[in-house]
Design a protein around this motif. Structure first.
Motif, PDB file in Angstrom:
ATOM      1  N   ASP A  32      63.400 -59.542   2.544  1.00  0.00           N
ATOM      2  CA  ASP A  32      62.484 -58.397   2.438  1.00  0.00           C
ATOM      3  C   ASP A  32      61.682 -58.234   3.723  1.00  0.00           C
ATOM      4  OD1 ASP A  32      63.204 -57.972  -0.267  1.00  0.00           O
ATOM      5  OD2 ASP A  32      61.559 -59.240  -0.992  1.00  0.00           O
ATOM      6  N   LEU A  33      61.196 -59.353   4.235  1.00  0.00           N
ATOM      7  CA  LEU A  33      60.374 -59.320   5.448  1.00  0.00           C
ATOM      8  C   LEU A  33      61.171 -58.837   6.653  1.00  0.00           C
ATOM      9  CD1 LEU A  33      58.445 -62.635   4.820  1.00  0.00           C
ATOM     10  CD2 LEU A  33      57.403 -60.352   5.009  1.00  0.00           C
ATOM     11  N   THR A  34      62.358 -59.381   6.844  1.00  0.00           N
ATOM     12  CA  THR A  34      63.146 -58.978   8.017  1.00  0.00           C
ATOM     13  C   THR A  34      63.524 -57.507   7.933  1.00  0.00           C
ATOM     14  OG1 THR A  34      65.198 -59.800   7.018  1.00  0.00           O
ATOM     15  CG2 THR A  34      64.010 -61.297   8.518  1.00  0.00           C
ATOM     16  N   GLN A  35      63.846 -57.026   6.737  1.00  0.00           N
ATOM     17  CA  GLN A  35      64.174 -55.603   6.585  1.00  0.00           C
ATOM     18  C   GLN A  35      62.949 -54.729   6.834  1.00  0.00           C
ATOM     19  OE1 GLN A  35      65.949 -55.377   2.666  1.00  0.00           O
ATOM     20  NE2 GLN A  35      68.008 -55.730   3.472  1.00  0.00           N
ATOM     21  N   HIS A  36      61.826 -55.134   6.268  1.00  0.00           N
ATOM     22  CA  HIS A  36      60.593 -54.347   6.416  1.00  0.00           C
ATOM     23  C   HIS A  36      60.113 -54.325   7.871  1.00  0.00           C
ATOM     24  CE1 HIS A  36      56.922 -52.442   4.973  1.00  0.00           C
ATOM     25  NE2 HIS A  36      56.208 -53.320   5.677  1.00  0.00           N
ATOM     26  N   LEU A  37      60.273 -55.439   8.549  1.00  0.00           N
ATOM     27  CA  LEU A  37      59.810 -55.542   9.935  1.00  0.00           C
ATOM     28  C   LEU A  37      60.851 -55.051  10.936  1.00  0.00           C
ATOM     29  CD1 LEU A  37      58.112 -59.068   9.782  1.00  0.00           C
ATOM     30  CD2 LEU A  37      57.039 -56.826   9.524  1.00  0.00           C
ATOM     31  N   GLY A  38      62.094 -54.934  10.481  1.00  0.00           N
ATOM     32  CA  GLY A  38      63.155 -54.497  11.371  1.00  0.00           C
ATOM     33  C   GLY A  38      63.516 -55.545  12.422  1.00  0.00           C
ATOM     34  N   ILE A  39      63.449 -56.804  12.028  1.00  0.00           N
ATOM     35  CA  ILE A  39      63.791 -57.897  12.947  1.00  0.00           C
ATOM     36  C   ILE A  39      64.798 -58.818  12.273  1.00  0.00           C
ATOM     37  CG2 ILE A  39      61.568 -57.834  14.134  1.00  0.00           C
ATOM     38  CD1 ILE A  39      60.747 -60.339  12.532  1.00  0.00           C
ATOM     39  N   GLY A  40      65.448 -59.630  13.046  1.00  0.00           N
ATOM     40  CA  GLY A  40      66.382 -60.602  12.500  1.00  0.00           C
ATOM     41  C   GLY A  40      65.659 -61.846  12.025  1.00  0.00           C
ATOM     42  N   GLN A  41      66.345 -62.586  11.173  1.00  0.00           N
ATOM     43  CA  GLN A  41      65.772 -63.811  10.626  1.00  0.00           C
ATOM     44  C   GLN A  41      65.448 -64.813  11.740  1.00  0.00           C
ATOM     45  OE1 GLN A  41      67.991 -65.235   7.284  1.00  0.00           O
ATOM     46  NE2 GLN A  41      66.846 -67.136   7.149  1.00  0.00           N
ATOM     47  N   GLY A  42      66.309 -64.908  12.725  1.00  0.00           N
ATOM     48  CA  GLY A  42      66.073 -65.806  13.852  1.00  0.00           C
ATOM     49  C   GLY A  42      64.814 -65.431  14.619  1.00  0.00           C
ATOM     50  N   SER A  43      64.587 -64.142  14.780  1.00  0.00           N
ATOM     51  CA  SER A  43      63.380 -63.677  15.473  1.00  0.00           C
ATOM     52  C   SER A  43      62.126 -64.015  14.680  1.00  0.00           C
ATOM     53  CB  SER A  43      63.443 -62.168  15.703  1.00  0.00           C
ATOM     54  OG  SER A  43      64.492 -61.836  16.586  1.00  0.00           O
ATOM     55  N   LEU A  44      62.201 -63.847  13.356  1.00  0.00           N
ATOM     56  CA  LEU A  44      61.063 -64.197  12.500  1.00  0.00           C
ATOM     57  C   LEU A  44      60.738 -65.678  12.650  1.00  0.00           C
ATOM     58  CD1 LEU A  44      60.313 -63.061   8.927  1.00  0.00           C
ATOM     59  CD2 LEU A  44      60.261 -65.473   9.452  1.00  0.00           C
ATOM     60  N   TYR A  45      61.765 -66.516  12.568  1.00  0.00           N
ATOM     61  CA  TYR A  45      61.548 -67.959  12.672  1.00  0.00           C
ATOM     62  C   TYR A  45      61.065 -68.354  14.064  1.00  0.00           C
ATOM     63  CZ  TYR A  45      63.691 -68.574   8.094  1.00  0.00           C
ATOM     64  OH  TYR A  45      63.964 -68.534   6.750  1.00  0.00           O
ATOM     65  N   ALA A  46      61.580 -67.712  15.093  1.00  0.00           N
ATOM     66  CA  ALA A  46      61.154 -68.036  16.459  1.00  0.00           C
ATOM     67  C   ALA A  46      59.683 -67.676  16.675  1.00  0.00           C
ATOM     68  CB  ALA A  46      62.031 -67.303  17.471  1.00  0.00           C
ATOM     69  N   ALA A  47      59.251 -66.577  16.093  1.00  0.00           N
ATOM     70  CA  ALA A  47      57.874 -66.121  16.305  1.00  0.00           C
ATOM     71  C   ALA A  47      56.865 -66.802  15.387  1.00  0.00           C
ATOM     72  CB  ALA A  47      57.806 -64.607  16.107  1.00  0.00           C
ATOM     73  N   PHE A  48      57.249 -67.068  14.134  1.00  0.00           N
ATOM     74  CA  PHE A  48      56.281 -67.539  13.139  1.00  0.00           C
ATOM     75  C   PHE A  48      56.629 -68.884  12.516  1.00  0.00           C
ATOM     76  CE2 PHE A  48      56.096 -62.872  13.197  1.00  0.00           C
ATOM     77  CZ  PHE A  48      54.765 -62.697  13.554  1.00  0.00           C
ATOM     78  N   GLY A  49      57.771 -69.433  12.824  1.00  0.00           N
ATOM     79  CA  GLY A  49      58.176 -70.711  12.258  1.00  0.00           C
ATOM     80  C   GLY A  49      58.930 -70.566  10.957  1.00  0.00           C
ATOM     81  N   ASP A  50      58.327 -69.900   9.996  1.00  0.00           N
ATOM     82  CA  ASP A  50      58.947 -69.693   8.687  1.00  0.00           C
ATOM     83  C   ASP A  50      58.132 -68.643   7.924  1.00  0.00           C
ATOM     84  OD1 ASP A  50      56.643 -71.095   7.945  1.00  0.00           O
ATOM     85  OD2 ASP A  50      57.720 -72.875   7.263  1.00  0.00           O
ATOM     86  N   LYS A  51      58.487 -68.441   6.658  1.00  0.00           N
ATOM     87  CA  LYS A  51      57.780 -67.456   5.834  1.00  0.00           C
ATOM     88  C   LYS A  51      56.306 -67.819   5.711  1.00  0.00           C
ATOM     89  CE  LYS A  51      57.724 -65.819   1.037  1.00  0.00           C
ATOM     90  NZ  LYS A  51      58.404 -65.901  -0.265  1.00  0.00           N
ATOM     91  N   ASP A  52      55.996 -69.108   5.539  1.00  0.00           N
ATOM     92  CA  ASP A  52      54.605 -69.540   5.445  1.00  0.00           C
ATOM     93  C   ASP A  52      53.829 -69.206   6.716  1.00  0.00           C
ATOM     94  OD1 ASP A  52      54.778 -70.543   2.862  1.00  0.00           O
ATOM     95  OD2 ASP A  52      55.150 -72.598   3.507  1.00  0.00           O
ATOM     96  N   GLY A  53      54.476 -69.416   7.854  1.00  0.00           N
ATOM     97  CA  GLY A  53      53.820 -69.096   9.123  1.00  0.00           C
ATOM     98  C   GLY A  53      53.504 -67.620   9.247  1.00  0.00           C
ATOM     99  N   LEU A  54      54.427 -66.777   8.810  1.00  0.00           N
ATOM    100  CA  LEU A  54      54.192 -65.337   8.836  1.00  0.00           C
ATOM    101  C   LEU A  54      53.090 -64.964   7.841  1.00  0.00           C
ATOM    102  CD1 LEU A  54      54.748 -62.504   9.819  1.00  0.00           C
ATOM    103  CD2 LEU A  54      56.766 -62.424   8.333  1.00  0.00           C
ATOM    104  N   TYR A  55      53.071 -65.626   6.693  1.00  0.00           N
ATOM    105  CA  TYR A  55      52.026 -65.373   5.697  1.00  0.00           C
ATOM    106  C   TYR A  55      50.653 -65.730   6.265  1.00  0.00           C
ATOM    107  CZ  TYR A  55      49.812 -65.306   1.065  1.00  0.00           C
ATOM    108  OH  TYR A  55      49.020 -65.014  -0.017  1.00  0.00           O
ATOM    109  N   ARG A  56      50.557 -66.876   6.928  1.00  0.00           N
ATOM    110  CA  ARG A  56      49.283 -67.262   7.542  1.00  0.00           C
ATOM    111  C   ARG A  56      48.881 -66.253   8.623  1.00  0.00           C
ATOM    112  NH1 ARG A  56      51.584 -72.150   6.691  1.00  0.00           N
ATOM    113  NH2 ARG A  56      52.323 -72.383   8.816  1.00  0.00           N
ATOM    114  N   ALA A  57      49.860 -65.781   9.406  1.00  0.00           N
ATOM    115  CA  ALA A  57      49.569 -64.762  10.423  1.00  0.00           C
ATOM    116  C   ALA A  57      49.076 -63.475   9.762  1.00  0.00           C
ATOM    117  CB  ALA A  57      50.804 -64.493  11.276  1.00  0.00           C
ATOM    118  N   ALA A  58      49.662 -63.120   8.619  1.00  0.00           N
ATOM    119  CA  ALA A  58      49.233 -61.922   7.889  1.00  0.00           C
ATOM    120  C   ALA A  58      47.800 -62.100   7.376  1.00  0.00           C
ATOM    121  CB  ALA A  58      50.194 -61.630   6.738  1.00  0.00           C
TER     122      ALA A  58
END
Length: 192
Positions: A32-58
């Motif tokens: 859901d996150l990668t589709q909503h953000l328009g990025i690949g899973q690898g990019s999400l992990y590279a930038a935020f580490g994982d889903k938890d990291g993105l949640y903390r950033a949010a």
């Protein structure tokens, strides 16, 4: 050769915040996150580490924007009672929007605790900042004679933040701003 990041992490955190806020942490998948953000899973992990990291950033984005704006409004109020009323009413308005999505911070605590200490710390920091800001407004108001409460400003600020947290949970159950706003007047009686 190292690829450069092709998206703005602050914008990604903002967009992820909206998705987590409307769906919740558990109901939001990495897909859901990668589709909503328009990025690949690898990019999400590279930038935020994982889903938890993105949640903390949010959550951090929420704290730096919406929560910070709410506290700034206290400083701009004409008098303590009006400033606190405006803060509470605005938080209700935001919480009842989108069919009662509530408050991201309160939602995070309700959904992620007791095991998520990072979320607890972030939300506690937001709550402490709110209490400190309200207590300062109340201290000044007592000195000016605007309010005559028999309560210590810090205790009264803690009450108002606790009251607000309850309102924000109630907004998810009954997203009716008018009904919740009438409760604000009851709480303001504590100001004397």
């Amino acid at each position: 050769m190292v690829r450069t990041r092709e998206f703005d992490t602050e914008t990604a955190a903002c967009r992820a915040m909206e998705l987590f806020w409307s769906r919740g942490y558990e109901a939001t998948s990495v897909r859901d996150l990668t589709q909503h953000l328009g990025i690949g899973q690898g990019s999400l992990y590279a930038a935020f580490g994982d889903k938890d990291g993105l949640y903390r950033a949010a959550l951090e984005h929420y704290r730096a924007t919406l929560a910070a704006t709410a506290l700034d409004s206290l400083k701009n109020g004409a008098d303590a009672r009006s400033a606190i009323r405006a803060l509470l009413v605005e938080r209700i308005r935001i919480a009842v929007s989108d069919d009662g999505r509530g408050c991201l911070a309160v939602n995070a605590v309700c959904e992620r605790l007791p095991g998520d200490t990072a979320t607890r710390r972030t939300v506690r920091d937001m709550q402490d900042a709110s209490q400190d800001a309200i207590a300062e407004v109340l201290r000044v108001a007592v000195e000016r004679g605007e309010i005559t409460t028999p309560h210590d400003p810090a205790t009264l600020a803690a009450f108002l933040v606790t009251f607000l947290n309850g309102l924000l949970v109630s907004a998810k159950i009954t997203p009716d701003a008018r009904a919740l706003e009438s409760l604000v007047e009851v709480a303001l009686v504590a100001l004397g």
